[in-house]
Design an enzyme around this catalytic site. Structure first.
Site, PDB file in Angstrom:
ATOM      1  N   GLU A 172     -12.831 -31.070 -65.653  1.00 17.57           N
ATOM      2  CA  GLU A 172     -13.847 -31.352 -64.637  1.00 17.57           C
ATOM      3  C   GLU A 172     -14.356 -30.052 -64.028  1.00 17.57           C
ATOM      4  OE1 GLU A 172     -12.272 -32.888 -60.901  1.00 17.57           O
ATOM      5  OE2 GLU A 172     -13.819 -34.440 -60.884  1.00 17.57           O
ATOM      6  N   GLU A 178      -7.462 -25.967 -53.512  1.00 13.92           N
ATOM      7  CA  GLU A 178      -7.359 -25.717 -54.951  1.00 13.92           C
ATOM      8  C   GLU A 178      -7.592 -24.235 -55.274  1.00 13.92           C
ATOM      9  OE1 GLU A 178      -8.321 -29.782 -57.319  1.00 13.92           O
ATOM     10  OE2 GLU A 178     -10.102 -28.738 -56.600  1.00 13.92           O
ATOM     11  N   HIS A 182     -15.252 -27.317 -61.552  1.00 15.19           N
ATOM     12  CA  HIS A 182     -14.665 -26.896 -60.274  1.00 15.19           C
ATOM     13  C   HIS A 182     -15.442 -25.710 -59.724  1.00 15.19           C
ATOM     14  CE1 HIS A 182     -11.391 -29.705 -60.867  1.00 15.19           C
ATOM     15  NE2 HIS A 182     -10.906 -29.388 -59.684  1.00 15.19           N
ATOM     16  N   ASP A 223      -7.574 -29.188 -62.487  1.00 16.32           N
ATOM     17  CA  ASP A 223      -6.809 -30.395 -62.117  1.00 16.32           C
ATOM     18  C   ASP A 223      -5.617 -30.645 -63.028  1.00 16.32           C
ATOM     19  OD1 ASP A 223      -8.464 -30.835 -59.993  1.00 16.32           O
ATOM     20  OD2 ASP A 223      -9.391 -32.656 -60.784  1.00 16.32           O
ATOM     21  N   GLU A 226      -9.512 -39.256 -58.881  1.00 13.60           N
ATOM     22  CA  GLU A 226     -10.134 -40.423 -59.511  1.00 13.60           C
ATOM     23  C   GLU A 226      -9.162 -41.201 -60.407  1.00 13.60           C
ATOM     24  OE1 GLU A 226     -11.494 -37.582 -58.940  1.00 13.60           O
ATOM     25  OE2 GLU A 226     -13.674 -37.686 -58.751  1.00 13.60           O
ATOM     26  N   HIS A 282      -5.745 -35.312 -60.069  1.00 13.57           N
ATOM     27  CA  HIS A 282      -7.178 -35.673 -60.073  1.00 13.57           C
ATOM     28  C   HIS A 282      -7.316 -37.027 -59.381  1.00 13.57           C
ATOM     29  CE1 HIS A 282     -11.271 -36.184 -61.610  1.00 13.57           C
ATOM     30  NE2 HIS A 282     -10.916 -37.247 -62.304  1.00 13.57           N
ATOM     31  N   HIS A 341     -12.560 -30.696 -52.912  1.00 12.51           N
ATOM     32  CA  HIS A 341     -12.747 -30.427 -54.343  1.00 12.51           C
ATOM     33  C   HIS A 341     -13.228 -28.988 -54.578  1.00 12.51           C
ATOM     34  CE1 HIS A 341     -13.684 -31.037 -58.536  1.00 12.51           C
ATOM     35  NE2 HIS A 341     -14.864 -30.515 -58.316  1.00 12.51           N
TER      36      HIS A 341
HETATM   37 ZN    ZN Z   1      -9.581 -30.558 -58.552  1.00 15.31          ZN
HETATM   38 MN    MN Z   2     -10.623 -33.732 -59.822  1.00 12.71          MN
END
Ligand code: ZN
Ligand code: MN
Length: 261
Positions: free
Chosen positions: A34, A182, A36, A45, A122, A120, A177
């Site tokens: 994904e 992170e 970032h 992630d 989701e 992650h 995010h």
């Molecule tokens: Zn992430």
């Molecule tokens: Mn994610």
């Protein structure tokens, strides 16, 4: 970071067979490919939960299974959305089936204490479904001694660490995010992968209290980063790991019973 006897991927089958006899806690990291932002890699992630899971496993004598590197579709409010180049996502049914299959395989070889170690957001309800279906599979085989825990490592960050990360106030884990948390952990564990000259300082995204499909991309910051990452630092990343790793280890010991060490 040296983590001997933790990574299933690095074991021989003889070593795995010996270890699994002791009924260790087996951690399965799940993540995503994904976007970032302009400063972090697509596998963020996965790198983060694998790093935390390996450190936790080293404390509790656990084992870490090879990660599920692909995850459920990125959503605008928690991952910027599925439309960014490089965001490679799975349909829910595929993800659920994959995790359910891996759980059943671990159980077939003797694992009874399994942790779905998510990186992650989701993925979360689909991990619940995978766990539920795998437990049903096992019950139909007459096996009732399997226990599964599902967690997101960020949920263990306590108020004191939150204050270190966000001295000017905490936005929300969704808006985090590719932001301070992170980026800080990546600066601590994989600084070679952080494009430090590209760390963005966008204001926090402002979404309506509903979701639009197909995505309305207007409220999504064009960088894909949902709040400023400017105040990220390796020191903050180290502080998160120093608190979260022993706390997750203690929680898993308590949840799986006193023999889990
Ligand atoms: Zn992430
Ligand atoms: Mn994610």
């Amino acid at each position: 970071m040296s983590t001997p006897n933790v990574r299933i991927a690095d074991m021989t089958w003889y070593e795995f067979a010996d270890r699994v006899k002791e009924n260790p806690i087996v951690l399965l990291p799940t993540g995503s490919v994904e976007q970032h932002g302009p400063h972090l890699p697509l596998l963020t992630d996965v790198i983060l939960p694998v790093t935390v899971a390996e450190a936790v496993a080293a404390e509790i004598g656990g084992m870490v299974a090879p990660a599920v590197s692909y995850g459920y579709k990125s959503q605008p409010k928690s991952g910027g959305g599925n439309h960014f180049p490089g965001t490679l996502s799975l349909d829910a049914g595929v993800f659920i089936g994959l995790v359910r299959n891996i759980i059943n395989e671990l159980v077939r070889h003797g694992a009874r204490k399994i942790v779905l170690f998510d990186g992650h957001m989701e993925n979360q309800w689909f991990l619940v479904e995978a766990a539920d279906l795998a437990l049903r599979d096992q019950a139909m085989l007459g096996r009732h001694d399997v226990k599964i825990i599902k967690l997101g490592y960020w949920d263990f960050i306590n108020k004191a660490t939150e204050a270190v990360l966000f001295p000017d106030g905490f936005p929300s884990w969704e808006l985090e995010h590719a932001a301070v948390m992170e980026t800080s952990i990546m600066l601590h564990v994989r600084p070679d992968l952080v494009r430090q000259d590209k760390i963005p300082d966008d204001p926090a995204a402002d979404f309506p209290p509903y979701d639009v499909y197909p995505f309305d991309t207007r409220p999504i910051p064009p960088t894909g980063v949902l709040s400023s990452a400017k105040s990220a630092s390796a020191e903050k990343g180290a502080a998160v790991l120093a608190q979260v790793v022993p706390d997750i280890a203690a929680s898993l010991r308590a949840a799986f019973g006193p023999q889990s060490d």
